[in-house]
Design an enzyme around this catalytic site. Structure first.
Site, mmCIF file in Angstrom:
data_model
loop_
_atom_site.group_PDB
_atom_site.id
_atom_site.type_symbol
_atom_site.label_atom_id
_atom_site.label_comp_id
_atom_site.label_asym_id
_atom_site.label_seq_id
_atom_site.Cartn_x
_atom_site.Cartn_y
_atom_site.Cartn_z
ATOM 1 N N ASP A 57 25.771 2.921 -20.364
ATOM 2 C CA ASP A 57 27.067 3.537 -20.671
ATOM 3 C C ASP A 57 28.230 2.590 -20.398
ATOM 4 O OD1 ASP A 57 26.508 6.686 -21.135
ATOM 5 O OD2 ASP A 57 25.122 5.916 -19.647
ATOM 6 N N HIS A 59 30.431 1.769 -22.731
ATOM 7 C CA HIS A 59 31.551 2.379 -23.475
ATOM 8 C C HIS A 59 32.598 1.325 -23.843
ATOM 9 C CE1 HIS A 59 30.557 6.689 -23.323
ATOM 10 N NE2 HIS A 59 29.957 6.389 -22.186
ATOM 11 N N ASN A 165 24.607 8.571 -27.577
ATOM 12 C CA ASN A 165 25.206 9.591 -28.429
ATOM 13 C C ASN A 165 26.560 9.155 -28.972
ATOM 14 O OD1 ASN A 165 26.004 9.897 -25.592
ATOM 15 N ND2 ASN A 165 27.259 11.586 -26.326
ATOM 16 N N HIS A 166 27.176 8.141 -28.392
ATOM 17 C CA HIS A 166 28.456 7.650 -28.907
ATOM 18 C C HIS A 166 28.258 6.653 -30.043
ATOM 19 C CE1 HIS A 166 31.758 9.101 -26.162
ATOM 20 N NE2 HIS A 166 30.677 9.520 -25.519
ATOM 21 N N HIS A 254 18.226 8.315 -22.986
ATOM 22 C CA HIS A 254 19.668 8.609 -22.993
ATOM 23 C C HIS A 254 19.845 10.080 -23.375
ATOM 24 C CE1 HIS A 254 23.920 7.187 -23.262
ATOM 25 N NE2 HIS A 254 24.036 8.268 -24.017
ATOM 26 N N HIS A 284 27.101 9.901 -16.223
ATOM 27 C CA HIS A 284 28.061 8.885 -15.799
ATOM 28 C C HIS A 284 28.147 8.708 -14.289
ATOM 29 C CE1 HIS A 284 30.667 8.275 -19.647
ATOM 30 N NE2 HIS A 284 29.374 8.327 -19.919
#
Length: 735
Positions: A57, A59, A165-166, A254, A284
């Site tokens: 993650d 991001h 998922n992002h 994930h 997270h």
């Protein structure tokens, strides 16, 4: 023996005149002893030990347009890659959500490619080999082999990553941003399942010296679907038939780990018990110290996110990455704190608990509450200043969140005016204070007439639920007369989610059209004529599809039709330009309501008006207007009795587009059978499959496999207490 070795080292050092110039032997004695200690530790990183850097993650690109926090994710990724190069790891393992947006901006992709090229390309040899069929492991690219075996590339640190998922695959081709990096030879994307009916996870078989590592991966899948597939035994993990007890099994997933609903998570008990370590992404909160699952007898590590994407308590814990060492069936995980992560402090205040300072009847109580909150924020800022001492890489301005419970008769003060006092001291001046009310003890949900839907939606949003959950809860609490009769709650929720998250403008319209077409054909086949029978049959037809594979296929088909119409209109280029210039992607399921709100979409390039498709403000007055709420009660009553009949008499003009799905079976896979214990250096091209020796995979069965011995030890602290991290019991029993 030690004394002889010690004086040999001293003699060699004394022979270096430059080193000892102007200094005595006693001045250099501490340095010599330190050198001997480091040498004994480095012996552990031998030719049989895998060194893996683990992170999840990242991001990348989160809030990149923010003047203060725009570079946080890039700085952290740079630190992660630099740490991998410093520790000379064999490869980097990413657990999904490398990018924050499904369509990263040009700046985001440019920075990512630049850093990967800087730290992961070079002349250092890769000392492990891959034995499995790479065309199965890397099935999303036209170059189905690991990047360090490509003769046109010079890779020193391979990167293996699943999607989250992002940055999940979308579109007719099922591509994502990781596939762009994979095609450029910078990242090895694995764990992508192409089938929605059955999942077979084939591992990447690696060998370094005498250590054999089986790397499993599964990219993000909607939790409800994956939960149902596990229950129906539709998920299979393949294992090599030969020497199963000699492989260290590492699995990267994930999904939701904590329970958000009855089926909106993946229980650890669903995973196979032959696994040794599970790297869990998507969550997270940093819980990187491995925890043992006493039922399945494997360990789970949750590295958490590398950047705070929501102002929630789970993001306030210190961020770490992990350095995993694997030797044989033993492992050691060393946690490494990230120094470039912005500090985040959160505190809860209940005003009703401070009656000694103020009550709702106290004169100027609002002013006193504001002064009280000012003191709390100042205390957190002072704590942040103390934490930054000696850490020059830590950003200067911290994140501060004060959650104030003002239930009990208190009133909220002006948050904008309060935030002006800390504009130059915090990184999030606009949302330092978050007011909330405690839930009422008794809520008359059963009284459908008095349900406050605004309150229901607001409360659910605070809990961080998704759009599908909001739609479902709305219709569960709604009156019977406003319930859906044609569509299902899951389908409507998914269509709205596609519209909100990925700007799929035709998702809702296509879902309605597709469901209408299927219902028309069903009614025609049943020969239903009267209006009363039509209403009953429509509801029965809808209820028969709830929570079934047919419902999922219909939703997927409708979404594919919406994407196809968008491609026919050529909206992709317009949408990309608008996203790059004006838009910010809304938050997803793993970001609560405490995260920054996305900017409101303006009337920029490519934006359509508020009217229907193809009709703006300049629509001709002669065009017929759709029936709305502004019509009189008489007109509504006159058309209500025949509206449903007219709807089912209309013929659909759009042909059905069926998405092709591909399923994979557990075929035999050939691997290289090597007896050499020496490290395998980098090859110039993908190795050909051996013709004589091969090994095949078998489906795992918990009742037929013999249990292996393993020894596991973990490093909870940042300090090395013993020289050998590979400690622990060599055998363990299974239930």
């Amino acid at each position: 023996m030690f004394c002889v070795f010690f004086f040999h080292v001293v003699a060699d050092s004394v022979s270096n005149k430059q080193l000892f110039k102007g200094k005595t032997f006693a001045d250099h004695l501490p340095g010599v002893i330190s050198h001997l200690t480091m040498s004994s530790e480095n012996i552990l990183d031998d030719e049989d030990t895998f060194k893996i850097l683990i992170a999840t993650d990242v991001h990348l690109g989160y809030l990149e347009k923010d003047a203060i926090r725009g570079g946080d994710s890039y700085s952290t990724l740079n630190e992660i890659l630099k740490c991998a190069k410093t520790n000379q790891v064999d490869f980097i393992l990413l657990g999904g959500d490398l990018f924050h947006e499904n369509k990263p901006s040009r700046r985001c992709l440019h920075n990512c490619i630049s850093m990967l090229r800087q730290y992961c390309m070079g002349d250092s040899p890769v000392r492990f080999n891959i034995l499995s069929d790479q065309t199965v492991n890397f099935n999303t690219t036209q170059f189905p082999w690991v990047n360090y075996q490509d003769e046109n590339l010079n890779i020193s640190i391979p990167v293996f990553s699943i999607h989250g998922n992002h940055d999940d695959p979308t579109g007719a081709e099922g591509l994502c941003a990781l596939d762009l990096l994979g095609a450029s030879g910078l990242v090895n994307h694995f764990g992508h399942s192409h089938s929605v009916e059955r999942i077979e996870i084939s591992p990447i078989l690696m060998q370094k010296g005498s250590t054999k590592l089986a790397l499993y991966g599964l990219g993000s899948i909607p939790d409800e679907r994956l939960y149902r597939m596990f229950v129906n035994n539709q998920v299979t993990m393949l294992r090599p038939k030969e020497d199963q007890d000699q492989w260290f099994n590492l699995f990267t997933i994930h999904q939701n780990r904590s329970k958000h609903g009855p089926t909106n998570y993946i229980p650890e008990q669903f995973l196979d018990e032959f696994l040794d370590l599970v790297v869990w992404g998507h969550e997270h909160e940093c819980l990187i110290t491995p925890t043992r699952n006493e039922q399945q007898l494997f360990h789970v590590t949750q590295p958490g996110s590398s950047v705070a994407t929501s102002l929630s308590p789970g993001e306030a814990t210190e961020k770490h990455i992990g350095l995993l060492r694997v030797k044989g069936r033993k492992m050691n995980l060393q946690k490494i704190p990230l120094k470039t992560v912005r500090q985040f402090f959160i505190q809860d205040v209940v005003l009703a608990d401070h009656q000694d300072l103020f009550t709702p009847d106290t004169p100027q109580v609002t002013k006193k509450i504001e002064n009280f909150c000012y003191a709390k924020v100042t205390e957190m800022l002072e704590e942040a200043e103390r934490g930054r001492l000696g850490c020059p890489l830590t950003p200067e301005k911290p994140l501060i969140r004060l959650r104030v419970d003002y239930s009990g008769g208190f009133e909220a003060f002006n948050v904008a005016r309060f935030s002006q006092k800390f504009v130059d001291r915090v990184a999030n001046p606009k949302d330092i204070i978050h007011f909330l009310r405690r839930r009422e003890q008794k809520e008359d949900i059963k009284d459908e007439v008095n349900v406050d839907y605004g309150k229901l939606v607001k409360t659910t949003a605070i809990e961080g639920l998704r759009v599908e959950d909001l739609v479902k809860q709305y219709f569960e609490a709604a009156e019977q007369k406003v319930q859906l009769s044609l569509l299902t709650e899951q389908g409507m929720g998914k269509a709205i989610q596609e519209f909100v998250d990925k700007d799929e403008k035709d998702a809702i319209e296509e879902l309605i059209t597709y469901q209408l077409e299927k219902t028309q054909r069903h009614l025609q086949a049943r020969g239903v004529i009267t209006e009363q029978d039509i209403d009953t049959e429509v509801r029965l037809f809808r209820d028969s599809k709830k929570n079934t594979t047919e419902e999922e296929n219909e939703i997927k088909e409708a979404m594919n039709r919406a994407k196809a119409h968008r491609l026919e209109r050529g909206d992709d280029d317009v949408l990309d330009a608008a996203i790059l210039d004006d838009f910010a992607t809304p938050m997803d399921s793993d970001e609560g309501s405490d995260s920054f709100p996305a900017p409101t979409r303006g009337r920029g390039r490519g934006g359509r008006g508020r009217g229907s498709r193809g009709r703006g403000r300049g629509a001709a007055a002669s065009e017929p207007k759709p029936a709305g709420r502004g019509r009189s009660q008489k007109s509504s009553t006159a058309t209500q009795s025949r509206s449903i009949m007219q709807a089912f008499q209309a013929s659909s003009q759009r042909p059905s587009r069926k998405a092709a799905t591909t399923s994979y079976t557990a075929d035999a896979m050939s691997i290289e059978d090597s007896d050499e214990d020496t490290p395998v250096l980098k090859t110039t091209r993908p190795p050909p499959k051996p013709a004589s020796s091969s090994a095949s995979f078998s489906k795992y069965s918990s009742q037929s496999q013999s249990q292996s011995s393993r020894g596991i030890a973990f490093d909870d602290s940042d300090d090395e207490e013993e020289d050998n991290p590979f400690k622990g019991r060599s055998h363990r029993s299974r239930r």
